[in-house]
Design a protein around this motif. Structure first.
Motif, short mmCIF file in Angstrom:
data_model
loop_
_atom_site.label_atom_id
_atom_site.label_comp_id
_atom_site.label_asym_id
_atom_site.label_seq_id
_atom_site.Cartn_x
_atom_site.Cartn_y
_atom_site.Cartn_z
N VAL A 4 0.69 -1.89 -0.10
CA VAL A 4 -0.15 -0.64 0.29
C VAL A 4 0.86 1.48 -0.31
N SER A 5 0.43 2.25 -0.93
CA SER A 5 1.26 3.34 -0.83
C SER A 5 0.98 4.59 0.00
N CYS A 6 1.67 5.34 0.87
CA CYS A 6 1.38 6.42 1.55
C CYS A 6 0.25 6.89 1.00
N ASP A 7 0.07 7.44 -0.78
CA ASP A 7 -0.85 8.11 -0.97
C ASP A 7 -2.77 7.29 -1.52
N THR A 8 -2.27 6.48 -0.97
CA THR A 8 -3.92 5.45 -1.05
C THR A 8 -4.22 6.29 0.36
N LEU A 9 -3.26 5.77 1.55
CA LEU A 9 -4.18 5.43 2.52
C LEU A 9 -4.60 7.01 2.72
N THR A 10 -3.91 8.48 2.34
CA THR A 10 -4.48 9.42 2.21
C THR A 10 -5.36 9.81 1.43
N ASP A 11 -5.45 9.45 0.08
CA ASP A 11 -5.77 10.39 -0.93
C ASP A 11 -7.67 9.66 -1.08
N ASP A 12 -7.19 7.93 -0.75
CA ASP A 12 -8.15 7.66 -0.80
C ASP A 12 -9.04 6.91 0.19
N TYR A 13 -8.60 6.72 1.53
CA TYR A 13 -9.19 6.68 2.73
C TYR A 13 -8.82 8.10 3.71
N SER A 14 -8.95 9.42 3.32
CA SER A 14 -8.70 10.51 4.04
C SER A 14 -7.83 10.63 5.70
N LEU A 15 -7.01 9.09 5.56
CA LEU A 15 -6.05 8.96 6.13
C LEU A 15 -5.09 10.37 6.79
N PRO A 16 -4.61 10.45 7.88
CA PRO A 16 -3.46 11.77 8.03
C PRO A 16 -2.24 11.05 7.57
N ARG A 17 -1.38 12.30 6.81
CA ARG A 17 -0.42 11.64 5.91
C ARG A 17 0.94 11.11 6.87
N PHE A 18 0.79 12.01 7.65
CA PHE A 18 2.08 11.55 8.39
C PHE A 18 1.59 9.92 9.10
N PHE A 19 0.63 9.71 9.56
CA PHE A 19 0.28 8.70 9.59
C PHE A 19 0.12 7.51 9.11
N SER A 20 -0.12 7.95 7.67
CA SER A 20 -0.21 6.98 6.70
C SER A 20 1.63 6.97 6.12
N GLN A 21 2.03 7.90 5.95
CA GLN A 21 3.69 7.07 6.26
C GLN A 21 4.66 5.94 6.56
N ILE A 22 3.78 6.42 7.91
CA ILE A 22 4.62 5.35 8.90
C ILE A 22 3.44 4.12 8.57
N VAL A 23 2.51 4.03 8.13
CA VAL A 23 1.75 2.74 8.46
C VAL A 23 1.85 1.97 6.98
N SER A 24 1.66 2.83 5.81
CA SER A 24 2.24 1.44 4.77
C SER A 24 3.02 1.15 4.77
N LYS A 25 4.17 1.12 5.66
CA LYS A 25 5.40 0.27 5.59
C LYS A 25 5.18 -0.80 6.13
N ARG A 26 4.19 -0.47 6.96
CA ARG A 26 3.76 -1.57 7.85
C ARG A 26 2.60 -3.33 7.82
N ILE A 27 2.21 -2.62 6.82
CA ILE A 27 1.06 -3.56 6.26
C ILE A 27 0.87 -3.26 4.88
N ARG A 28 0.21 -5.16 4.97
CA ARG A 28 0.45 -5.88 3.55
C ARG A 28 -0.38 -5.45 2.21
N GLY A 29 -1.36 -4.77 3.10
CA GLY A 29 -2.85 -4.29 2.30
C GLY A 29 -3.63 -3.49 2.54
N VAL A 30 -4.65 -2.25 2.11
CA VAL A 30 -5.41 -1.73 2.41
C VAL A 30 -6.31 -2.39 3.99
N SER A 31 -6.12 -3.87 3.70
CA SER A 31 -7.64 -4.30 5.06
C SER A 31 -7.09 -4.13 5.80
N GLU A 32 -5.82 -4.51 6.12
CA GLU A 32 -4.76 -4.38 6.95
C GLU A 32 -5.08 -2.48 8.34
#
Length: 684
Positions: A4-32
């Motif tokens: 999952v890219s950081c942009d996917t979490l921030t743009d598609d799911y409206s999650l905070p960018r700082f949070f998304s930058q960290i979490v995007s490296k720790r999950i295998r897919g959006v469902s996580e």
């Protein structure tokens, strides 16, 4: 690992960018991602995904209805004791008083003939084994031969040749379809309790349908998901060119007799309303008496309809139904949460990966722990360092869990059992103090023992070609072999094997960055028993003559492992100090709880002016600090402990970058948040 890219979490799911930058490296897919930003029990997997869960609750139901004599047998460590306490509390609330036992020091972990005979003498008809039993085929067969049923709730690795012929609920079973294998044993127990409570509701084993339709006039498509016991199937899509032709297809006929839940009352569902039992999800929300709760649900409808955390609207509908249902049934929601303080302690103490479900169980469990309701824990929570603060995962890992583990590690497993089985606060206080005293003695012993074995450790490393530390000792308590193995592995960065021969018994622990249980399996002919987890395993040997052969085999196994040069990232995220968000600590809290597999984020803060740094006095050496005034009314304090002597060097740079981790400090009940600097890089 990330898909999952950081942009996917921030743009598609409206999650905070700082949070998304960290979490995007720790999950295998959006469902996580949901396990991080929405730690709700609605996101937990259904216990009925376990292959034997129906058999488990059926046997529990029989024991409860008949008020049978039950024995709860657990391992001696924190996971085992928490599991024992949870199951005992549950059965006691149902009117069943259980005989409580922990594994005997002399006869190994789990079931043995002595415990079986004790069960026979107490007219026990059911033994519930917790955090043990997954490989005790013969011992369990012996108990069942005495007319005693046995049920195993465990999380240790299983071996096909020793799988018991009884009810086994274990996410690591090769035939189990449970989606997450890394629960603690107490986490498995909490799932069994949830499943039992759900089985008492009207919707148990009833198939429900959820549908969403897209229409253009009478032409369109309908997506349907079936769910039974909170286990959902695949999405089925039906296309039609008119409502009448949909009826003629026979598809609707096959849905009769089952409830159909919908979110929007559109033309198709109004057309079908006299043919099927159709329920609006919003009408269910309206049954919740608390208006605030109902308002929360209505906001969720809009929020998830717009954001589409699931890939399809019907999946969002299903998720919202679970949320509504849990609000309406406290026995599987609010009431069940009271067990999760134990599940949180067990997960942290057993060092299970802090991913997926464990993030939710530990977060909700820490919330419950901070209510300070459990009598058996009050003695630990009232110590000076914890009495005026909010308990977090670090407090459990470094204060509470070691105190719970100390009795059995110091060969006093009876203290832990008494602590978790008593209800009188005065008696609990006595055993709490004894456990804390044993923990102090355990620290002192380990510190002195590690100093004494230093030369022997270095010799063993040399003998193994630099691949293995190995210690055989007649003074090491059997309960400390794992701790010492961990310490050796962490200090020397290679596999560690520790063996205790104290008192004539021979036990040991193996720690390595590979499958420890598999390594022991290759030497099974030398072992009387073994088991454990992927990177940590324990064993017993019946003769000292076999120790040299075992050491030789482990050395060969470790030497044959593929050599990997893993280069870990120096930091998780880079951010200019001016761009640190105002809610940085709130976003970091969303990533927590932290642990193995979800480590504390390392943040590269770049472009700091040397003028921001000054020196503060320390007890022994001065500290370096920087106050970053990010914007009006918001600043962050950074501290580099014991590095005050670096100030002159820092002033020679044009700017500095700092690798830091977020920290908390508590004083008189007040929490202070800051960044602890781990490394400074100067820029000219």
């Amino acid at each position: 690992m990330s898909g999952v890219s950081c942009d996917t979490l921030t743009d598609d799911y409206s999650l905070p960018r700082f949070f998304s930058q960290i979490v995007s490296k720790r999950i295998r897919g959006v469902s996580e991602a949901k396990f991080y930003f929405d730690k709700s029990i609605a996101n937990l997997h259904s216990p009925f995904c376990f292959e034997s869960m129906k058999g488990c609750i059926s046997r529990l139901s029989a024991a409860i209805s008949k008020k049978e004599n039950v024995m709860i047998l657990s391992d001696r460590d924190a996971d085992g004791l928490c599991s024992l306490s949870l199951m005992n509390d549950f059965l006691k609330a149902k009117g069943v008083r259980a005989v409580l036992r922990v594994s005997d020091d002399d006869d190994g972990r789990g079931l043995n003939p002595k415990i079986v005979e004790s069960a026979v003498e107490s007219s026990v008809s059911l033994i519930i084994m917790l955090d043990c039993g997954s490989t005790q085929k013969e011992e369990i067969a012996f108990a069942m031969g005495k007319g005693i049923d046995v049920m195993v709730l465990d999380h240790h690795l299983m071996r096909s040749d020793s799988r018991p012929n009884c009810i086994v609920v274990n996410p690591k079973s090769s035939s189990c379809n449970y989606p997450f294998a890394d629960l603690s044993a107490c986490g498995v127990c909490s799932k069994a309790v949830w499943a039992y409570e759900f089985s008492q509701l009207d919707d148990y084993d009833r198939e429900l349908l959820f549908a969403d339709a897209s229409l253009t006039g009478e032409k369109g498509s309908m997506e349907i998901i079936a769910m039974r016991n909170f286990v959902s199937g695949e999405v089925v899509t039906v296309h039609f060119d008119s409502f009448d032709n949909l009826l003629k297809s026979g598809f609707i006929e096959g849905m009769k007799g089952r409830r159909l839940f919908v979110l929007d009352d559109n033309a198709l569902f109004r057309f079908l309303s006299d043919k099927l039992e159709i329920l609006s999800l919003k009408s269910i929300a309206g049954r919740i008496s608390n208006e605030a709760a109902s308002g929360d649900l209505n906001r969720l409808f809009d929020k998830f309809r717009n954001r589409m955390m699931a890939s399809r609207p019907v999946e969002v509908l299903l998720w919202l139904y679970k949320r509504c249902y849990l609000r309406l049934h406290p026995s599987i929601a609010g009431d069940w949460l009271r067990f999760l303080d134990l599940a949180a302690i067990s997960a942290i103490a057993d060092m299970v990966p802090m991913r997926e479900e464990n993030l939710i169980l530990v977060k909700l469990g820490l919330d419950q722990l901070n209510k300070r309701c459990r009598k058996s824990l009050l003695g630990f929570l009232s110590v000076k360092s914890l009495c005026e603060k909010r308990i977090d995962e670090n407090d459990v890992a470094f204060s509470i869990a070691p105190a719970i583990n100390a009795p059995w590690r110091m060969e006093r497993a009876d203290v832990g059992l008494q602590l978790f089985s008593q209800s009188d606060l005065n008696i609990i206080d006595i055993f709490s103090r004894e456990a804390l005293d044993l923990n102090d003695k355990r620290r002192s012993f380990c510190r002195n023992f590690m100093d004494r074995i230093r030369d022997d450790v270095l010799n063993s490393i040399s003998e193994s070609g630099g691949n293995l530390t190995c210690i055989v000792s007649g003074e090491l308590p059997h309960g400390l072999t794992g701790l010492v193995a961990n310490a050796l592995k962490n200090e020397y960065g290679i596999a560690a094997l520790t063996i205790s021969t104290k008192g004539g018994a021979i036990t040991g622990s193996l720690r390595l960055d590979a499958n420890a249980a598999e390594a022991l399996a290759e030497s099974s002919s030398l072992l009387s028993d073994f088991g454990g987890h992927a990177s940590a395993a324990g064993f017993r040997i019946d003769s000292e003559d076999k120790i040299p052969s075992l050491i030789c085999n482990i050395r060969k196994y470790v030497a044959a492992l593929p050599k990997t040069n893993v280069v870990q990232s120096e930091y998780d995220i880079e951010v200019k100090w001016q761009d640190i968000p105002d809610d940085v600590f709130e976003q970091l809290d969303m990533v927590s709880p932290f642990g193995i597999g979800n480590e504390l984020p390392r943040i590269m803060v770049s472009g700091i002016s040397p003028a921001s740094f000054d020196i503060i006095k320390g007890k022994e050496r001065p500290h370096l600090q920087a106050a970053l005034s990010v914007r009006n009314g918001f600043s962050i304090q950074c501290v580099f402990w014991n590095k005050g002597d670096m100030l002159a060097q820092i002033n020679s740079y044009e700017s500095v970058d700092a690798v830091a981790v977020p920290r908390k400090s508590f004083f008189k009940g007040n929490c202070k948040r800051y960044f602890e600097i781990l490394e400074i890089i100067g820029r000219f």
